[in-house]
Each structure stands twice: as C-alpha cells, then as structure tokens.
Design a protein around this motif. Structure first.
Motif, PDB file in Angstrom:
ATOM      1  N   VAL A 224      11.998  -4.095  -7.696  1.00 62.95           N
ATOM      2  CA  VAL A 224      11.424  -2.957  -6.992  1.00 62.95           C
ATOM      3  C   VAL A 224      10.505  -2.207  -7.959  1.00 62.95           C
ATOM      4  O   VAL A 224      10.798  -2.105  -9.148  1.00 62.95           O
ATOM      5  N   LYS A 225       9.379  -1.727  -7.387  1.00 66.18           N
ATOM      6  CA  LYS A 225       8.443  -0.936  -8.185  1.00 66.18           C
ATOM      7  C   LYS A 225       8.556   0.523  -7.747  1.00 66.18           C
ATOM      8  O   LYS A 225       8.572   0.811  -6.543  1.00 66.18           O
ATOM      9  N   LEU A 226       8.597   1.397  -8.708  1.00 63.82           N
ATOM     10  CA  LEU A 226       8.627   2.829  -8.417  1.00 63.82           C
ATOM     11  C   LEU A 226       7.340   3.427  -8.964  1.00 63.82           C
ATOM     12  O   LEU A 226       7.053   3.316 -10.161  1.00 63.82           O
ATOM     13  N   ARG A 227       6.551   4.030  -8.074  1.00 63.02           N
ATOM     14  CA  ARG A 227       5.230   4.491  -8.471  1.00 63.02           C
ATOM     15  C   ARG A 227       5.319   5.780  -9.291  1.00 63.02           C
ATOM     16  O   ARG A 227       6.061   6.701  -8.962  1.00 63.02           O
ATOM     17  N   THR A 228       4.596   5.795 -10.387  1.00 61.13           N
ATOM     18  CA  THR A 228       4.380   7.037 -11.120  1.00 61.13           C
ATOM     19  C   THR A 228       2.867   7.233 -11.174  1.00 61.13           C
ATOM     20  O   THR A 228       2.186   6.649 -12.000  1.00 61.13           O
TER      21      THR A 228
ATOM     22  N   GLY B 224       0.799  -1.230   0.000  1.00 63.90           N
ATOM     23  CA  GLY B 224       0.000   0.000   0.000  1.00 63.90           C
ATOM     24  C   GLY B 224       0.830   1.278   0.000  1.00 63.90           C
ATOM     25  O   GLY B 224       0.281   2.371  -0.040  1.00 63.90           O
ATOM     26  N   ASN B 225       2.136   1.114   0.049  1.00 58.86           N
ATOM     27  CA  ASN B 225       2.999   2.291   0.076  1.00 58.86           C
ATOM     28  C   ASN B 225       2.784   3.149  -1.168  1.00 58.86           C
ATOM     29  O   ASN B 225       2.938   2.691  -2.295  1.00 58.86           O
ATOM     30  N   ARG B 226       2.383   4.436  -0.939  1.00 57.96           N
ATOM     31  CA  ARG B 226       2.037   5.255  -2.090  1.00 57.96           C
ATOM     32  C   ARG B 226       3.140   6.229  -2.475  1.00 57.96           C
ATOM     33  O   ARG B 226       3.020   6.954  -3.455  1.00 57.96           O
ATOM     34  N   LYS B 227       4.198   6.248  -1.705  1.00 64.97           N
ATOM     35  CA  LYS B 227       5.243   7.229  -2.010  1.00 64.97           C
ATOM     36  C   LYS B 227       6.590   6.576  -2.304  1.00 64.97           C
ATOM     37  O   LYS B 227       7.216   6.855  -3.311  1.00 64.97           O
ATOM     38  N   GLY B 228       7.032   5.680  -1.443  1.00 68.70           N
ATOM     39  CA  GLY B 228       8.363   5.100  -1.606  1.00 68.70           C
ATOM     40  C   GLY B 228       8.353   3.911  -2.550  1.00 68.70           C
ATOM     41  O   GLY B 228       7.309   3.493  -3.056  1.00 68.70           O
ATOM     42  N   PRO B 229       9.521   3.345  -2.821  1.00 69.20           N
ATOM     43  CA  PRO B 229       9.623   2.157  -3.679  1.00 69.20           C
ATOM     44  C   PRO B 229       8.986   0.934  -3.020  1.00 69.20           C
ATOM     45  O   PRO B 229       8.952   0.847  -1.793  1.00 69.20           O
ATOM     46  N   ILE B 230       8.465   0.036  -3.818  1.00 71.42           N
ATOM     47  CA  ILE B 230       7.844  -1.196  -3.311  1.00 71.42           C
ATOM     48  C   ILE B 230       8.715  -2.381  -3.738  1.00 71.42           C
ATOM     49  O   ILE B 230       8.692  -2.789  -4.903  1.00 71.42           O
ATOM     50  N   PRO B 231       9.487  -2.929  -2.831  1.00 69.40           N
ATOM     51  CA  PRO B 231      10.290  -4.106  -3.204  1.00 69.40           C
ATOM     52  C   PRO B 231       9.403  -5.349  -3.268  1.00 69.40           C
ATOM     53  O   PRO B 231       8.370  -5.409  -2.601  1.00 69.40           O
TER      54      PRO B 231
END
Lengths: 427, 350
Positions: free
Chosen positions: B278-282, B218-225
């Motif tokens: 890792v996913k980086l949200r855009t 659910g992290n909406r700002k940082g990277p999601i490993p």
C-alpha cells in the motif's frame, strides 16, 4: 498502445506465475547415482575390510568389523548392502558367540554367482575374560542377506586365522589361512578345500620353514592356485627382512613353486616388503604391497604374467610431493594402468591446501601406468583424523568405487564408500 | 558587544522579512482584486517585485503564478502564459484546478502540460525470512538413517529503485537490492550418532525488474493498494558456513567457511517474485509498506562441487542438497516523485 500494454503485462504475469509456482529450471549436474560419499556404521568403531559389486543388481556389499553394536565393545563382523547410490538396503552382523562371548573379525569378501563368501576369524573369550585360540570363520550368504551356510574351522591348541576365500572352478570353496601355536611366534600357511556341504577335499600346511602369513589366493587358468603371503625367508629376489612370497600349488594343494621378492634398493639396510593384496588380471596377476624403508613406507607392484613367470618388484617412487604411502588394494584399468587405494601416512599439503590444519592420515587414490613409474595421479580425502582406503573396484562405466574407514576422532570411525571418477575425484 | 549586535541584526532582519511578507500578501490580494475588476494589464508589474524577492509564501507563490497565467491568457500573451504555467507546476507539480472557480481557458492550457512525475525514486528497508526448498536430496548417510530439517532464519534487505508510471495504474520499476539472508540445517544420523548443525549465510546483490498495478492510482487522499510481480537477477556476493559444527566423535567446528572460494555455490541466479502493498501519499511522494514473496529459479548449490570439500563432507559430515531459496520479505519505503513540467510533445507547435 493498448496492445503494447497487454503484451507488457502479459509477459510479467507469465514471469510471476513462473516464480509463484516455484518452478525450478535447473537441477543439472551430477545426479545421485553418479558420485557420492556415504558413511555406514553405528556410534562406535566401524572399519571397512572389503567391498564387492553385485553386477546383476548394480548393488554393493561392504564387509567390515564393528564394535558399535556390541554392549561390551567386542568386535562383530558387519555387512552392509547398498544400492548404486550408496543408500543402505540391508545389514547383517555376525556375533558368533552371541552375547559378546567372541571377538569376530572379517578379512576378505568374494562375490560369486548369486552369493558371496566371507572369511575371517573368531576368538572365544572364556569366563575369565581370556581369549582362547582363534578359529577360521566363513559364511556363504545370498544377495538377500540370507545366510546359506556358515561354520568355523579350528585346530586344538593352534591359532588359525582365515585370510582369503575363493570359489574354485569345480564349485568348492578354498580358504587360505595362517596357523601358529599359541606359544610360538612362528606362523605357517594353511589352505583347505571343501564343498559347500562341508566335505573336505584336501587341506595342507605349507611345509616351508620360517614364518609365512597368508594374504591372497587365486585360481590360475591351468587349475593351479597362486598364493600371496609375507615371509621372513629370502630367495632369489628377496633381500632380507620381510619379503613378499609368491607360491603356486597344484589342484591338490601340493607345492609347485615358491619365490620371495624384496626391494633391492636398500643395500645393507634391511627393508621389510609387506604384500597387501594379489589380484588376477588380464596379464596374469599382480601383487601390491609396501616397503618399509627407514621408517617410511613406499608402495610396490609385482606384475606376474599369464604363464606364471615372474617379473621383479617395482617400487612406486616419484609420487609428486608425497612420501610415506601405503597401498591396500588395486584394480587394473582397461589400458593396464594400476589403480590403487590405501593411505597417505603423512599427507603433505599442497600450496592451495596449506591452511595449517593437520590432515592426519588420508585416503589415497593412486593411478600409475603399467611400469608404475609415470602417468601418475593422486588424490586424497578426509579431514584431520586418520583415514584409510581399504578396497577398490572399477565399475563398468569406468567410475571407481573406494571403500575405506573414516575417523571422526574419539575412537569413532565409520565405514565409507566413495564413488569417484576415473581420476579419483568427486567431480 | 558583538553578541548584542548579532541579536539586534537578526531581530531587525526578521522584522524586515515579516514586513515585506505582509506587504506582498497585500500586493497579491490587491492584484487578485484588480483581476476580478478586469484591470489586468498592471498585474504583472504589481507582482514582479514580490516574486523576485521571494516575498510570497509557497501558497501565495502558487496563487501568484496562477493569477499571472490567467492574466497572460486573457491578454493574449500565450508564450508568457505557458511560461507562468511551468513556473506554477514547478512550485506545485501536481497542481489541481478547481472546476468551480478556475476558468475553462486555464483548463485548456493546463491540459497541454505534463503534470505527471517523469519517474520516481524509491528506497526500501526491511527484513526477510529465507526458506530453502529441496530439489534433490544428497547426504553422506542413507536417507533411512538421516533426518535433515531446515529452519528459516531472518535477514534484512535494502533496495533503491527507479519507477515509472506507464498508464492505467501500471508501473514498472528497476531496482538495486542488497540482501543478507541465512538458513539453518540440522542433519542427524541416528544410527551413527552424528549431528551436524549448519548455518548457511549469504549476501546478495539483486537487480529486480517488476510490474506493479495500482488500484485507484489517481486517488489523492486515501491509501493506494497495489499488487506486483517480476523477476530478479541475483548475484551472490558472499556465502559462508558460520558457527557450524559436527557432533559425534571429536567435535568439529567450522566458522566462516567460504563456500564461494570453493565454488560450492552458484554465483548467478534468477528469481521470480510476487507481492503487494500500500502507498500512503505525502503530498506528491509516498510512504510504502510492502510484502514480497520470492523464489530462486536456479539451483543455489553448485552440483559439480558438492563433494569437493573435505571440510564439509568429512569434517562436518554434510553434503548440500540441491536447493531453491524462497524469501518472504516485508519492507517500509519512501518514494520520491521527480517532475519536469513541460508542454506535451503534441502541443509544442500549437
């Protein structure tokens, strides 16, 4: 929901672990001991002569001639022992004069109890670089490749070459050889029987006129010896040119019978019929060879029955899509088929193979029925250079072992051993 | 003359748009003031023209729909409130409410709607390094005199995938991958002086099926490993010996020798793989950076036909080992979320 999730993730975890461990599910298919192709030799010319099977060890012995290990490129006799997968176990070379002062050439191998016999010839090169007269060379070697005995047999002023060797039923050794005066093209058969201690029982020179060159010798059930040779004489079934000669001598080496065989299809054309091998089989014996007809070679078989009575020469024509074929060795299958190896001198590409690549001389696998006219399959191996099959064995499991020589071009050849299925295929 | 007219027309259009936009901003501010003052009945009519004429910016459109949703909630027009909520979620699919400002009634309605993406579409591009693992050794030379060494070679892969989040950070994905890969094997027989250099190049179509666990999904700002694993159905499109040769005797070269037409390779294979990234949200989409290790579960070589070709056995003096192929791949990807906001099933009749 949680249970379903647990199962879902558990399944994936199992698959992941399977992959991560590199677990291989499938290694089916022919294992290394089922079929193989193996090359042997050094960096020069290595040519196979004969192959033997050590049944007690399920191992193979290859006999060949090699100049790979000679600093001056002079021929040595080269022996290789392999396991049943063709992996090399031992090697043995005979450089009889040491330091390349002799040219040594093997011609035949015979496996007997716990030992095997090798015969050939050796020529000494004198200080002026000229070859002196040839001598018979023979050796008795055990299966550990330890030489039990070896010697040369010579006659002053006469070339004498060993053609074949057997162990007789009384334990002696019998060598078939060919002699000739250095200044004369005529050659005669010579056979010598002696104990393993070297004590000569008897030696004979074939008294018949003309030129005869030895090929094979076997012991018949009645204690006589049958000899196969090529001859320039004709007899009842010879039809001019060179013919296949069948001799029977008694247990003292005295001539009992002789007959020449030729191909009768030539009419006024002279056909050379050159035998290459005689084997003992359930029916009696079989001679194979090749007829040279107008520059094209055509194989033949001569079946001999158990009583020594003689059939006629049977040409093996009608080989699909191919002509100019040479046979070098033969075995009989349990149902009496002839299974032969040799070479296609001019292999004709099949429709599938028509890739415009010259195929050169190819190794032959040929299977015919007892009449030699049908039930024919053929196969080939090799790529682009001149390759030949020289020896063939049928193994207890029905598979076939073919020994031959493969050329890599630029005077580089290797002895090759192929274990193929009963149709001659590497499948 | 025509050019001048075109420039003047464009300038007028721009001025007009800016004028309308400025007007609509004032309208939205006035509507929000009205709402604060408790005069809610006239707000829909006030906003309607700007919504119809796309007079709002995206951020203003979100504010407008959110305002309308609240207006309809407080005026007991439930169906219109839901309609506005859907419009809001279509403009801002993962719209987040603010506990400090947004009323509980809006939270209550929001909970009834699906705000998660229904699936995601991923695209990945990257490189791979193929390492062959020998299962059974075969050679035209005795092992004691045969020195065979494999060298990994680089290739590339491209993948399209459809992904779906199930729960608790677990996702599943089904993909379609194209992979180009290669390895080199040097086969030296010291005793005979024969050296074969074989380059085995393949093209694969793969269908990977994987499970992925996202840490802090659910992290909406940082990277999601994340870590993942799965299996893949692999179909060999092409397999060739390229730029291969044998030295010793007359040199023999073999280019583009087709291993598939001679049935020397198995077309079908399965792989297992593990990996992480890792996913980086855009906004609502992601850029991914991923590493994956994969190993073939079946023999790459067709054992029935390893001796079938004169060109390979005699020409190149090479007999293929039984092999399992391992791939290490690094990819960079883009994952697009696809939304279809609607009322959750369990609330449909409420």
């Amino acid at each position: 929901m949680r249970v379903r999730l647990f199962l879902f993730n558990g399944l994936y975890a199992a698959l992941i672990l399977l992959g991560a461990s590199g677990c291989i599910l499938d290694s089916e298919g022919p294992q290394p001991d089922e079929i193989f192709v193996k090359f042997y030799g050094g960096e020069g010319t290595d040519e196979l002569v004969d192959v033997g099977h050590i049944a007690s060890e399920d191992a193979y012995i290859l006999l060949g001639n090699s100049n790979s290990f000679s600093p001056n490129g002079i021929s040595d006799i080269y022996l290789v022992k392999t396991d049943n997968e063709g992996n090399l176990l031992d090697e043995l070379r005979f450089d009889l004069g040491n330091n390349d002062s002799t040219s040594d050439v093997a011609t035949s191998l015979e496996v007997i109890d716990n030992q095997f016999l090798v015969v050939g010839s050796t020529e000494t090169i004198n200080v002026n670089g000229v070859f002196e007269n040839k001598k018979i060379f023979y050796a008795v070697v055990d299966f550990n490749f330890t030489v039990q005995s070896s010697d040369t047999i010579s006659i002053d002023g006469i070339d004498i070459e060993g053609n074949d060797i057997i162990q007789t039923s009384d334990g002696d050794l019998l060598i078939l050889a060919t002699t000739g005066e250095l200044t004369d093209v005529e050659r005669d058969l010579y056979y010598i029987k002696f104990s393993q201690d070297g004590i000569v029982d008897w030696e004979r020179t074939n008294p018949l006129p003309g030129t005869d060159v030895g090929v094979s010798i076997i012991e018949l059930e009645n204690g006589d010896f049958a000899i196969c040779a090529l001859t320039d004489r004709t007899s009842v079934r010879g039809y001019g040119g060179i013919n296949a000669l069948y001799l029977v001598v008694n247990d003292l080496g005295l001539l009992k019978n002789s007959l020449a065989f030729g191909n009768s299809s030539g009419g006024s054309t002279i056909i050379d019929d050159i035998p290459t091998k005689m084997i003992q089989d359930a029916a009696g014996a079989t001679i194979i060879g090749n007829s040279l007809i107008g520059g094209v070679e055509e194989p033949f078989v001569i079946p001999l029955n158990a009583n020594g009575a003689i059939d006629s020469l049977r040409p093996l024509a009608n080989i699909p899509n191919q002509s100019d074929i040479v046979v070098a060795d033969v075995v009989r299958s349990l149902n009496g088929d002839y299974i032969m190896t040799g070479s296609f001198n001019n292999y004709v590409l099949t429709a599938e193979e028509n890739d415009n690549t010259p195929k050169g001389q190819q190794i032959l696998f040929l299977r015919t029925d007892q009449l030699g006219t049908s039930n024919l399959t053929s196969n080939h191996h090799g790529d682009g250079f001149n390759d030949s099959g020289e020896a063939i064995l049928q193994l207890p499991d029905g598979q076939i072992l073919i020994g031959g020589t493969i050329s890599f071009g630029a005077s580089v050849t290797k002895m090759v051993l192929m274990k193929v299925n009963s149709s001659g295929e590497l499948l | 003359m025509k050019k001048r007219i075109l420039i003047i027309s464009s300038a007028l259009l721009l001025l007009s748009y800016n004028y309308i936009s400025a007007q609509c901003t004032q309208v939205l501010n006035r509507a929000e003031d009205e709402f604060e003052a408790g005069r809610i009945l006239g707000i829909p009519a006030l906003l309607q023209e700007c919504l119809n004429t796309d007079g709002f910016s995206k951020e203003e459109t979100i504010r407008a729909h959110k305002l309308l949703t609240q207006v309809y909630i407080f005026s007991d027009q439930e169906s219109k409130a839901e309609e506005s909520m859907i419009k809001l979620l279509k403009v801002d699919p993962e719209h987040q409410l603010d506990e400090n400002f947004d009323p509980a009634e809006l939270f209550y309605l929001y909970e009834k709607f699906r705000v998660e993406p229904i699936f995601r579409i991923g695209m990945k591009l990257g490189g791979n390094l193929l390492t062959p693992y020998v299962i059974n050794e075969y050679s035209a030379f005795s092992p004691e005199f045969s020195n065979r060494s494999y060298t990994s070679a680089a290739g590339f892969n491209a993948e399209l995938s459809v992904e779906r989040h199930f729960a608790l950070g677990f996702e599943g994905s089904l993909g379609l991958m194209f992979r180009s890969s290669k390895y080199t094997v040097d086969n030296r027989s010291d005793s005979t002086g024969i050296l074969s250099t074989i380059n085995d190049a393949q093209s694969w179509a793969k269908i990977p099926l994987l499970a992925r666990y996202n840490f802090n999904y659910g992290n909406r700002k940082g990277p999601i490993p994340y870590v993942m694993g799965g299996v893949s159905f692999d179909y060999l499109l092409k397999a060739q010996f390229v730029d291969s040769n044998r030295q010793g005797g007359t040199q023999k070269a073999s280019n583009n020798y087709d291993l598939l037409s001679n049935e020397e390779r198995n077309r079908i294979n399965f792989s297992g793989f593990v990996g992480g990234g890792v996913k980086l949200r855009t906004q609502t989409h992601f850029i991914t950076i991923e590493g994956r290790y994969e190993v073939g579960l079946l023999n790459y070589v067709n054992p029935d036909n390893r001796f079938n070709s004169n060109e390979t056995v005699y020409g190149l003096s090479y007999v293929s080992d039984d092999l399992s192929l391992g791939f290490l791949s690094i990819t960079v990807g883009y994952t697009r979320s696809i939304y279809n906001p609607k009322k959750k099933k369990k609330f449909i009749n409420q």
